[in-house]
Scaffold this active site. Structure first.
Site, PDB file in Angstrom:
ATOM      1  N   ARG A 126      34.263   4.845  10.135  1.00 33.87           N
ATOM      2  CA  ARG A 126      35.490   4.151   9.727  1.00 33.87           C
ATOM      3  C   ARG A 126      36.251   4.952   8.671  1.00 33.87           C
ATOM      4  O   ARG A 126      37.280   5.549   8.937  1.00 33.87           O
ATOM      5  CB  ARG A 126      35.137   2.744   9.214  1.00 33.87           C
ATOM      6  CG  ARG A 126      36.344   1.785   9.135  1.00 33.87           C
ATOM      7  CD  ARG A 126      37.129   1.887   7.854  1.00 33.87           C
ATOM      8  NE  ARG A 126      36.336   1.653   6.652  1.00 33.87           N
ATOM      9  CZ  ARG A 126      36.803   1.870   5.432  1.00 33.87           C
ATOM     10  NH1 ARG A 126      38.039   2.317   5.243  1.00 33.87           N
ATOM     11  NH2 ARG A 126      36.027   1.683   4.366  1.00 33.87           N
TER      12      ARG A 126
ATOM     13  N   CYS B  71      41.460   9.398   2.058  1.00 28.30           N
ATOM     14  CA  CYS B  71      42.198   8.145   2.061  1.00 28.30           C
ATOM     15  C   CYS B  71      43.634   8.440   2.458  1.00 28.30           C
ATOM     16  O   CYS B  71      44.310   9.239   1.811  1.00 28.30           O
ATOM     17  CB  CYS B  71      42.168   7.483   0.682  1.00 28.30           C
ATOM     18  SG  CYS B  71      43.158   5.977   0.597  1.00 28.30           S
TER      19      CYS B  71
END
Length: 318
Positions: free
Chosen positions: A32, A258
């Site tokens: 993920r 991120c």
């Protein structure tokens, strides 16, 4: 080193250090958090195979995907297709990220039994990631957590920017403690403290953990999530272990970053973490050889070498 992805016999040598846990639970985030920042879309079949390989390596929690709107994270737009491909695995070991009630509904419909919400300790990142203030995000999570608890689903609360923010700089410890306390009060079963841009140092880690304890947050409810931007992830993990933390997030092969914070580089590599833990005599239940093979396989699919030093060392051909 041997050429089949396993360490030479007897390595790493086990030498225990006083005051550390005897066992650590690794929360694997590669499928993920690791893949979400990939520019080229990774085929669903590849993701499913990667997750199966990680589970076979003995990782107790493999974060499978996120039920976020495809517009925001296109890489994870295949959640509905992916999760049924994991039916042979126990859903209690396959946490998924849900951003809101709609995401929770999608996850529950597929049988998810562990979910996570993703908050921020800073206003700047809350705005960039969720388009809300910190308190507005907490209000959004409240019905999600309540419904998940009603369904007897385990809830993890991620908190990003716990140590530094690319827009705001150093984050006051009291600010982090406030949001952590709020997430627990909502009903989260555990919290993951995120060093999203990798600026934490060991002393900072231990001071934050101590402050959380003083605010009534037990260490047993805490996990840590370090990025290795400045090469501090393992040192910070060791500091957390000294404080009694027994849940550590990591990403196979050091994948990740991120998409909402450009200075956020790769996560702590799971292989590097396992090497250190096994050298300390700490049990993980993870087969390092099989884990390394999984990361080498995925690196081949992605067409680039793994940034994990341990993967590189163990996969080196003499």
């Amino acid at each position: 080193m041997t050429t089949d992805g396993t360490p030479a016999r007897g390595l790493p040598m086990e030498v225990a250090a006083e005051g550390l846990p005897t066992r650590v639970r690794i929360h694997e985030v590669g499928p993920r958090d690791g893949l979400q920042n990939e520019q080229a879309v990774v085929p669903t079949e590849v993701k499913a195979e990667f997750i199966h390989r990680l589970a076979a390596a003995g990782l107790p929690a493999v974060e499978a995907t996120s039920f976020v709107h495809p517009k925001w994270v296109p890489q994870l737009a295949d959640a509905e297709r992916l999760f049924p491909m994991l039916d042979d695995l126990d859903p209690r070991h396959l946490p998924v990220l849900v951003p809101n009630e709609r995401g929770l509904t999608r996850a529950l419909a597929l049988g998810a039994r562990r979910i996570a919400v993703f908050g921020s300790a800073t206003e700047s990142f809350a705005k960039a990631n969720l388009n809300r203030t910190v308190d507005e995000a907490l209000a959004m999570f409240e019905p999600v957590v309540r419904r998940a608890r009603d369904e007897k689903v385990h809830v993890r609360g991620y908190l990003s920017m716990c140590f530094g923010d690319p827009w705001e700089g150093p984050v006051p410890i009291a600010q982090v403690v406030r949001v952590c306390r709020a997430l627990l009060d909502l009903g989260c079963d555990e919290l993951s403290l995120g060093d999203t841009i990798g600026v934490a140092t060991p002393g900072h880690v231990q001071h934050l953990l101590a402050a959380l304890n003083e605010a009534g947050v037990p260490t047993s409810r805490l996990g840590v999530h370090f990025h290795d931007t400045y090469g501090q992830a393992l040192a910070n993990t060791f500091a957390a272990l000294q404080h009694g933390v027994t849940t550590v997030d990591a990403s196979a092969g050091g994948l990740g970053g991120c998409p909402y914070a450009k200075s956020a580089t790769g996560n702590l590599a799971t292989e590097d973490l396992v090497w250190m833990l096994h050298g300390l005599g700490i049990e993980t239940g993870v087969d390092l050889g099989r884990l390394t093979e999984a990361s080498v396989w995925l690196a081949g699919v992605l067409g680039r070498p793994s940034p994990s030093r341990t993967v590189r060392a163990l996969s080196h051909k003499e």
